[in-house]
Design an enzyme around this catalytic site. Sequence first.
Site, PDB file in Angstrom:
ATOM      1  CB  ILE A  13      25.524  38.332 100.268  1.00  0.00           C
ATOM      2  CG1 ILE A  13      25.267  38.652  98.783  1.00  0.00           C
ATOM      3  CG2 ILE A  13      26.813  37.529 100.418  1.00  0.00           C
ATOM      4  CD1 ILE A  13      26.247  39.632  98.174  1.00  0.00           C
ATOM      5  CB  SER A 125      31.667  45.608  94.309  1.00  0.00           C
ATOM      6  OG  SER A 125      31.256  45.516  92.969  1.00  0.00           O
ATOM      7  CE1 TYR A 150      27.351  49.129  95.791  1.00  0.00           C
ATOM      8  CE2 TYR A 150      28.127  48.974  93.528  1.00  0.00           C
ATOM      9  CZ  TYR A 150      27.905  48.388  94.758  1.00  0.00           C
ATOM     10  OH  TYR A 150      28.270  47.088  94.962  1.00  0.00           O
ATOM     11  CE  LYS A 154      29.867  47.997  98.393  1.00  0.00           C
ATOM     12  NZ  LYS A 154      29.625  47.484  99.751  1.00  0.00           N
TER      13      LYS A 154
END
Length: 338
Positions: A13, A125, A150, A154
């Site tokens: 990205i 996310s 993970y 975030k």
Amino acid sequence: MKNILVTGGLGFIGSHTVVELHHRGYNPIIVDNLSNSQEEVLNRLKKITGTQFTFLNIDLVDFDKTRQIFSDQIIDGVIHFAAYKAVGESVEKPLDYYENNLGSLINLLKLSQEFRVSNFIFSSSCTVYGQPDRLPVDESFPKLPAESPYGKTKQVCEEIIEDYCKSNPDFKAISLRYFNPTGAHESALIGELPLGIPNNLVPFITQTAAGIREKLNVFGGDYNTPDGTCIRDYIHVVDLANAHIAALEHAEKMDTNYDMFNVGTGKGNSVLEVIQSFEKVTGISLNYEIVDRRPGDIEKIYADTKKVNSILGWKAERDLDNMMKTAWEWQKSLSIKE
Ligand code: UD1
């Protein structure tokens, strides 16, 4: 010309965002430690834009080296992509994930404070929502307990940024909650470059079609969805890149100093619909099989995009067919090189 520090700027990205920043008259300064990217991407960025960008191979967990970036460069804003992002790996190595994802963010915030950099865009996310109880999911939905370290990084990173914003009214930050980024630049010079066996659906599809993988396993055919496979909101990486520029422009003028936005198309597609789109645009019949569910997968999620459409003035322009076409062109360009 405004200098934007793009951490993870050689990643999937990040690299597409560097191109769009350049097109919009910004000067991206790339920081990347090459932990999940290759320096060759820098040459590709030059081919696309005709510009040799500043590239710093620095690990953002190293405070002193990161501080050096801020003292050497004039920085007008930060887009922070650099992070570990493999869900399964995060379960195996939680401390690595917390150290890297939280440590790099904290260092960047401290240095933004010291050097008075006030615009900050964070890669978040849709995983922060878990499996919402109704759809589409909007930004006011609660964050549900994360399924993986993970996902937790975030959530915690968003909260760290929000707390920091409360303590520093001059600091402007936006979290962008990405849905499922895919596709590639139309030049086929940059795209997603998974190291090893891909975890994500679309690289697995393109590698299967290219003969690198024998068969795609479709994880679960018995979900409560029209065709029994999971539903996601797939978003073209170039559209996603452009959302960062809209966010940067908005951050400068917003009244509050922290906000978050969903970045998706607002449309959900099943795994089988993704495969059908791929087969339609490429003319290739994909070898796949429906197998057991993958642990930790949620059944369906797609974005309510009203907030991002109205406040950032951003809307996804590219459809699923375009995502499949560009992902395939990118995959083919890799095969030619090999
Ligand atoms: C996951 C994370 C997301 C993260 C993203 C980046 C969750 C809930 N989501 O997205 O936060 O940002 O990875 O890596 O943790 N599939 C197959 N076969 C495959 C691969 C995938 O059928 O070989 C299916 C999955 O079951 C899922 C869909 O394809 O239904 C998309 O999977 P994937 O690309 O891995 O993304 P997410 O799991 O949605």
